[in-house]
Scaffold this motif. Structure first.
Motif, PDB file in Angstrom:
ATOM      1  N   GLN A 147      -9.882  -9.023  -8.480  1.00  0.00           N
ATOM      2  CA  GLN A 147     -11.212  -8.972  -9.085  1.00  0.00           C
ATOM      3  C   GLN A 147     -12.245  -9.819  -8.336  1.00  0.00           C
ATOM      4  N   HIS A 148     -11.791 -10.900  -7.752  1.00  0.00           N
ATOM      5  CA  HIS A 148     -12.698 -11.608  -6.835  1.00  0.00           C
ATOM      6  C   HIS A 148     -11.876 -12.162  -5.683  1.00  0.00           C
ATOM      7  N   GLU A 149     -12.569 -12.630  -4.690  1.00  0.00           N
ATOM      8  CA  GLU A 149     -11.934 -12.945  -3.411  1.00  0.00           C
ATOM      9  C   GLU A 149     -10.748 -13.916  -3.508  1.00  0.00           C
ATOM     10  N   LEU A 150     -10.853 -14.900  -4.393  1.00  0.00           N
ATOM     11  CA  LEU A 150      -9.775 -15.884  -4.499  1.00  0.00           C
ATOM     12  C   LEU A 150      -9.092 -15.825  -5.865  1.00  0.00           C
ATOM     13  N   ALA A 151      -8.992 -14.626  -6.405  1.00  0.00           N
ATOM     14  CA  ALA A 151      -8.354 -14.472  -7.714  1.00  0.00           C
ATOM     15  C   ALA A 151      -6.883 -14.879  -7.642  1.00  0.00           C
ATOM     16  N   TYR A 152      -6.274 -14.737  -6.476  1.00  0.00           N
ATOM     17  CA  TYR A 152      -4.870 -15.120  -6.330  1.00  0.00           C
ATOM     18  C   TYR A 152      -4.636 -15.583  -4.895  1.00  0.00           C
ATOM     19  N   ALA A 153      -3.764 -16.590  -4.744  1.00  0.00           N
ATOM     20  CA  ALA A 153      -3.387 -17.038  -3.406  1.00  0.00           C
ATOM     21  C   ALA A 153      -1.975 -17.582  -3.433  1.00  0.00           C
ATOM     22  N   SER A 154      -1.239 -17.363  -2.373  1.00  0.00           N
ATOM     23  CA  SER A 154       0.099 -17.935  -2.222  1.00  0.00           C
ATOM     24  C   SER A 154       0.434 -17.967  -0.735  1.00  0.00           C
ATOM     25  N   SER A 155       0.712 -19.156  -0.215  1.00  0.00           N
ATOM     26  CA  SER A 155       0.869 -19.313   1.241  1.00  0.00           C
ATOM     27  C   SER A 155       1.961 -18.428   1.826  1.00  0.00           C
ATOM     28  N   MET A 156       3.108 -18.335   1.096  1.00  0.00           N
ATOM     29  CA  MET A 156       4.220 -17.531   1.625  1.00  0.00           C
ATOM     30  C   MET A 156       4.392 -16.242   0.811  1.00  0.00           C
ATOM     31  N   GLY A 157       3.350 -15.924   0.056  1.00  0.00           N
ATOM     32  CA  GLY A 157       3.463 -14.824  -0.901  1.00  0.00           C
ATOM     33  C   GLY A 157       3.336 -13.436  -0.311  1.00  0.00           C
ATOM     34  N   GLY A 158       3.311 -13.301   0.975  1.00  0.00           N
ATOM     35  CA  GLY A 158       3.346 -11.972   1.581  1.00  0.00           C
ATOM     36  C   GLY A 158       4.079 -12.103   2.896  1.00  0.00           C
ATOM     37  N   ASN A 159       5.023 -13.052   2.907  1.00  0.00           N
ATOM     38  CA  ASN A 159       5.593 -13.416   4.216  1.00  0.00           C
ATOM     39  C   ASN A 159       6.513 -12.343   4.759  1.00  0.00           C
ATOM     40  N   GLU A 160       6.489 -12.233   6.068  1.00  0.00           N
ATOM     41  CA  GLU A 160       7.141 -11.108   6.745  1.00  0.00           C
ATOM     42  C   GLU A 160       8.664 -11.171   6.659  1.00  0.00           C
ATOM     43  N   ILE A 161       9.212 -12.367   6.656  1.00  0.00           N
ATOM     44  CA  ILE A 161      10.675 -12.470   6.680  1.00  0.00           C
ATOM     45  C   ILE A 161      11.263 -12.053   5.329  1.00  0.00           C
ATOM     46  N   SER A 162      10.702 -12.593   4.245  1.00  0.00           N
ATOM     47  CA  SER A 162      11.160 -12.180   2.915  1.00  0.00           C
ATOM     48  C   SER A 162      10.995 -10.671   2.757  1.00  0.00           C
ATOM     49  N   ALA A 163       9.869 -10.171   3.231  1.00  0.00           N
ATOM     50  CA  ALA A 163       9.591  -8.745   3.054  1.00  0.00           C
ATOM     51  C   ALA A 163      10.606  -7.888   3.806  1.00  0.00           C
ATOM     52  N   ALA A 164      10.946  -8.291   5.015  1.00  0.00           N
ATOM     53  CA  ALA A 164      11.908  -7.508   5.812  1.00  0.00           C
ATOM     54  C   ALA A 164      13.286  -7.518   5.143  1.00  0.00           C
ATOM     55  N   VAL A 165      13.664  -8.688   4.639  1.00  0.00           N
ATOM     56  CA  VAL A 165      14.971  -8.802   3.972  1.00  0.00           C
ATOM     57  C   VAL A 165      14.968  -7.984   2.669  1.00  0.00           C
ATOM     58  N   GLY A 166      13.910  -8.162   1.873  1.00  0.00           N
ATOM     59  CA  GLY A 166      13.832  -7.451   0.599  1.00  0.00           C
ATOM     60  C   GLY A 166      13.852  -5.942   0.780  1.00  0.00           C
ATOM     61  N   ARG A 167      13.202  -5.499   1.802  1.00  0.00           N
ATOM     62  CA  ARG A 167      13.150  -4.046   2.058  1.00  0.00           C
ATOM     63  C   ARG A 167      14.539  -3.510   2.403  1.00  0.00           C
ATOM     64  N   LYS A 168      15.259  -4.274   3.193  1.00  0.00           N
ATOM     65  CA  LYS A 168      16.631  -3.848   3.542  1.00  0.00           C
ATOM     66  C   LYS A 168      17.509  -3.814   2.294  1.00  0.00           C
ATOM     67  N   VAL A 169      17.354  -4.831   1.429  1.00  0.00           N
ATOM     68  CA  VAL A 169      18.144  -4.862   0.185  1.00  0.00           C
ATOM     69  C   VAL A 169      17.859  -3.601  -0.634  1.00  0.00           C
ATOM     70  N   ILE A 170      16.587  -3.266  -0.760  1.00  0.00           N
ATOM     71  CA  ILE A 170      16.241  -2.088  -1.570  1.00  0.00           C
ATOM     72  C   ILE A 170      16.814  -0.819  -0.938  1.00  0.00           C
TER      73      ILE A 170
END
Ligand code: PLP
Length: 422
Positions: free
Chosen positions: A285-308
């Motif tokens: 809804q606005h530019e800083l409505a949410y933030a997380s430093s590692m909340g879109g991190n590539e390593i977790s995402a690659a692992v999670g995708r393989k799990v799925i």
């Protein structure tokens, strides 16, 4: 390698003393060394255990699943890292698309990646407060949703006692019991309630939810302008024989939390699945409505995708069905033959219990199984007394025979000499 005893001593001296003491009190001093698939060996390489805890599902695909290890190594080799949260990245998008494609219903097509299910539950509740403009939450008395943030405020069991122990503000959670009783929830809900948060089974007893209960909770929440959050941290990702356990009942939650196994047991990953409306309202809804430093991190995402990818394959579902069948067969037979020791529990997918007929066996069962190479999950803290098993979904059905044979041997020893005898 440092001897296990030294590590236990150091834990007792200056680290997580309660963990070391609990294991020592049970006579289960064990530091994991090598691990592979369904088994872990101690640091000295002398003992092997069949892991029937999997950390509540962290190691659902077995320890160091080779495909997940390769996905993690591949991500590093491709030059990926924690990413930069303020820039879009392809891996994150790929995980979000994979989660949307595997959601229990089509409307849950948005997701937020976090590093732990406590954070995901915290976030799901944050979203519920924002969307409804309310601040109360209904939760199951013996449920567990985490030790952080709002998740801690809805973890109400006497054993954990998170709220009292940490002196938390206690105006958020209202707790219902027994699990499965819609009327008990109905008595607590009013126009202050933002959400009902629940697991799709009674995790304390491992009993699946009764028919109609979860859809009933969704209807109840919606009738009162509240949301239903399904915490599938332990039950999701094919544990029950379906991708999500709530799918057995047809319930359609407004948000679903996934964790533990999404990490492949290797790299932290958890997610909140939600609708486009909630996602946009809370995140965009606005530019800083949410933030997380590692909340879109590539390593977790690659692992999670393989799990799925792995959990959506038909061969995994077939293996879980085979485990379920073997549990039913072996535990059923054991209960008929050893009625003085065991009574029938519940089995769904790779979630199994066997009832303990004698209260004195509650404490004795875990050490007795441990001595026979089986690491069981726990004994239910509420009735009925059941020994609980949560093995890797990739286990061969013969693993169930190992458990059943050990239980049979224990029953024989108890019959001969009492609870201390096994
Ligand atoms: C149902 C459920 N929700 C949330 C959590 C919290 O997960 P984590 O410890 O990864 O933050 C757990 C952990 O056991 C859990 O079992």
């Amino acid at each position: 390698m440092r001897p296990s005893k030294d590590i236990f001593d150091a834990y007792e001296e200056r680290s997580w003393r309660s963990v070391a003491r609990r294991q020592r009190a049970l006579g289960m001093e064990f530091v994991a060394g090598r691990r592979e698939g369904s088994y872990i060996w101690d640091a000295e390489g002398r003992r092997r255990l069949l892991d029937c805890t999997t950390g509540g599902g962290v190691h659902a695909l077995g320890h160091r699943n080779p495909e997940v290890v390769a996905a993690l190594q591949g991500a590093l080799d491709r030059g990926l890292d924690g990413g930069m949260w303020m820039m879009p990245n392809e891996e994150h998008l790929g995980l979000q698309d994979a989660l949307a494609a595997s959601a229990p219903h089509a409307a849950l097509n948005r997701s937020v990646l976090t590093l732990a299910a406590s954070n995901s539950n915290d976030l799901a509740l944050l979203f519920a407060f924002r969307v409804t403009g309310r601040r109360k939450v209904l939760a199951y008395r013996h449920g567990y949703h985490g030790h952080a943030g709002f998740a801690a405020l809805v973890t109400g069991s006497a054993g954990e006692n998170v709220i009292g122990y940490y002196n938390l503000p206690d105006a958020t959670g209202r707790f219902f019991e027994p699990y499965g009783d819609l009327a008990a929830v109905e008595r607590l809900i009013d126009r202050d309630v933002a959400a009902i948060i629940v697991e799709p089974m009674d995790y304390e007893t491992f009993a699946p939810s009764p028919p109609g209960y979860l859809p009933g909770l969704a209807a109840l929440a919606h009738r009162h302008g509240a949301l239903l959050i399904m915490d599938e941290t332990r039950t999701g990702l094919m544990r029950s024989g379906r991708m999500w356990m709530c799918q057995h009942s047809g319930a359609e939650p407004d948000m679903l939390v996934c964790g533990k196994g999404l990490s492949g047991g290797l790299y932290p990953a958890s997610a909140v699945l939600t609708t486009a409306a909630i996602y946009d309202r809370c995140i965009n809804q606005h530019e800083l409505a949410y933030a997380s430093s590692m909340g879109g991190n590539e390593i977790s995402a690659a692992v999670g995708r393989k799990v799925i990818e792995i959990v959506r394959r038909p061969d995994l579902a077939a293996n879980v069905a085979a485990l379920e069948e073997r549990f039913k067969m072996r535990f059923g037979e054991l209960c008929r033959r050893r009625q003085d020791t065991f009574f029938p529990g519940t089995v769904q997918g790779a979630i199994a219990t066997i009832g303990l007929a004698t209260p004195a066996h509650r404490e004795a069962i875990a050490p007795a199984l441990f001595r026979r190479g089986i690491l069981m999950h726990s004994v239910s803290a509420i009735a009925p007394d059941g020994a609980k098993f949560f093995p890797p979904l990739t286990s061969a059905p013969a693993a169930v025979d190992e458990i059943a044979d050990a239980l049979d041997d224990i029953a024989r020893a108890w019959r001969a000499g009492g609870p201390g005898a096994a």
